[in-house]
Enzyme design. Sequence first.
Site, PDB file in Angstrom:
ATOM      1  N   LYS A 235      -4.233   3.119   2.439  1.00  0.00           N
ATOM      2  CA  LYS A 235      -4.955   4.393   2.362  1.00  0.00           C
ATOM      3  C   LYS A 235      -5.021   4.986   3.760  1.00  0.00           C
ATOM      4  CE  LYS A 235      -9.441   6.039   0.512  1.00  0.00           C
ATOM      5  NZ  LYS A 235     -10.659   5.576  -0.203  1.00  0.00           N
TER       6      LYS A 235
ATOM      7  N   SER B 183     -11.472   7.656  -4.441  1.00  0.00           N
ATOM      8  CA  SER B 183     -10.748   8.425  -3.455  1.00  0.00           C
ATOM      9  C   SER B 183      -9.452   7.770  -2.989  1.00  0.00           C
ATOM     10  CB  SER B 183     -11.636   8.654  -2.234  1.00  0.00           C
ATOM     11  OG  SER B 183     -11.959   7.425  -1.597  1.00  0.00           O
TER      12      SER B 183
ATOM     13  N   SER C 153     -14.273   3.834  -5.279  1.00  0.00           N
ATOM     14  CA  SER C 153     -12.985   4.372  -4.846  1.00  0.00           C
ATOM     15  C   SER C 153     -11.808   3.412  -4.937  1.00  0.00           C
ATOM     16  CB  SER C 153     -13.091   4.896  -3.409  1.00  0.00           C
ATOM     17  OG  SER C 153     -13.796   6.109  -3.387  1.00  0.00           O
TER      18      SER C 153
END
Lengths: 123, 464
Positions: free
Chosen positions: B81, B159, B183
Amino acid sequence: MTPPDRQPATVPAGTPERSVPLSRRAFSGWLLGSATPLVTLATSPTVSAAEAQVAPRSEATVIERQLELILQQYPDPRLDAAAVAEIRDDLETQRLRSDLLNRFPLPNHAEPGPIFTAWRRAP
Amino acid sequence: MPADFAFATIRQLAQGLREQRFTAVELAEFFLARLERLGPRYNAVVTVTRARALAEATQADQEFKAGRDRGLLHGIPYGVKDLLATRGIPTTWGAAPFRERIIDDEATVITRLREAGAVLVAKLAMVELAGGLGYRQAHASFSGPGLNPWDVKSWSGGSSSGSGAAVAAGLVPLAIGSETSGSIVTPAAYCGVTGLRPTYGRVSRHGAMALTWSMDKLGPLCRTADDCGLVLNAIAGPDPLDDTSVSRPFQYPEPGAAAGPFKLAILREPTRKPQPEIQQNFATALQVLENLGTIMEIPLPDFPYSAVVGTIINCELTAAFGDLLTTGQVWEMTAPEDRVGLHAASVIPARDYINACRIRRQIQIAVDTAFAGFDAIVVPTGSTVAPPLDREFREYQAPYRGTGLTVAANAAGLPGITLPTGHGERGLPTSLSLVGRAFSENQLLAVASAYQSRTDWHTRHPGE
């Protein structure tokens, strides 16, 4: 994070920006719940905390005061009616959360811990 | 290389490397090509780290030839990420103001994966600032909405949107995501992959964007629970650069770990329920789990979980990102609602934050007591499958309701693992979550592996 819950927005008429500087005292008075308009507080340092506490308060008034404070602290021409409605919406959500938190029974000695760590009971 | 390698497990790829069926460079090239070809289709990738990947893969091949074997992750490609700092490569946090920014530091997780011999091939897309600003729809990243490989008209989750989509589409064998409140498990659930949220403090957060210091966690999204265990084994452990990292040891596979029978629990159902397909697939999954041990029904202790988590997140993120308000950079955010997401949080009274932290401590004690004696609490991960791109999340999810365990577990810093259970509306994946007491990752991995040894949902993948 996954999206937080929010209350549906209700779009109000445009909220005017305010540019009156906010003193720490005025901020403290406002936090105590004065119904006196924020602008007055900011320009009338004689308002005492006691007077402020006597004044009636309502959720809507508190939210409007918070909104005014935000608009004073972070003035920006891009804060149009829709943006202000979003902020008001967030403030309403925060008030609901605040009520939940402050109604929760906590003993006086309940501490948050100096540093948050994962915890499990020892065997 | 055969296309099926795109969906191979870590052990399968590691075996291929050791049997010299392919080299680490060939493996890296295979996934780099997929990232470059398919990454844009899903808005899953921010930066393909081609040069670094080939250098790390070359080193891995040299070490294999010299007889040095760093373990099962040696030579295995991975993505992260884009909130983990990488020297010489932009770290964007998914937000337009930072799209060119390079941090002169390396996240501890990346250092540890490099020491394990893994090969960084991509920095993956994410919701801007990890979703802390209150986004309500999928268009909340400068790299575009995360598109679901099972249906590109649906969201990939957030996310860690790129991490979920990239693993699901076979662009990487494994990815690192982060979770403050949902997330990792949400994109894993929406994309039909296996995601592990470690206990708070299990994995160093050094070099990761801080959204909420007291809640942020880093963890893997993979094809299987076993893969998640292998990755956690490499990244877990104390770190002098992160005061909240814990010294408690973690070793996977756990020596002498029991393969069952397991003591499991489900939560008493709320009045409003998840989508029908999620309920049905969960019921089928419980039939599998019933063969692995016992299942009891327990209540989730009654606390204002959402108020606690929402208040703590808003206060800490406002401290972390307050300068975006004063500089006006917040107006560069992609989602209109994110441009005003910090304003209200800036006036939360200190009393609310501290009381939220005090209640959180009570939550930890009550939830630990409730979960004691169980290897895992089993729940449907969410109330719906991935929302369509053109719908606001709350509108799409309004008729349904989940258990709230994800919020409760994040409030208490507890681990969880998400596993695919089938497919629902629009052919999108459904999933369940296993949640346990603090530091119970190995128990969760054991239950999850046992479930996956009896089902094949984790082996299915979307077509190209």
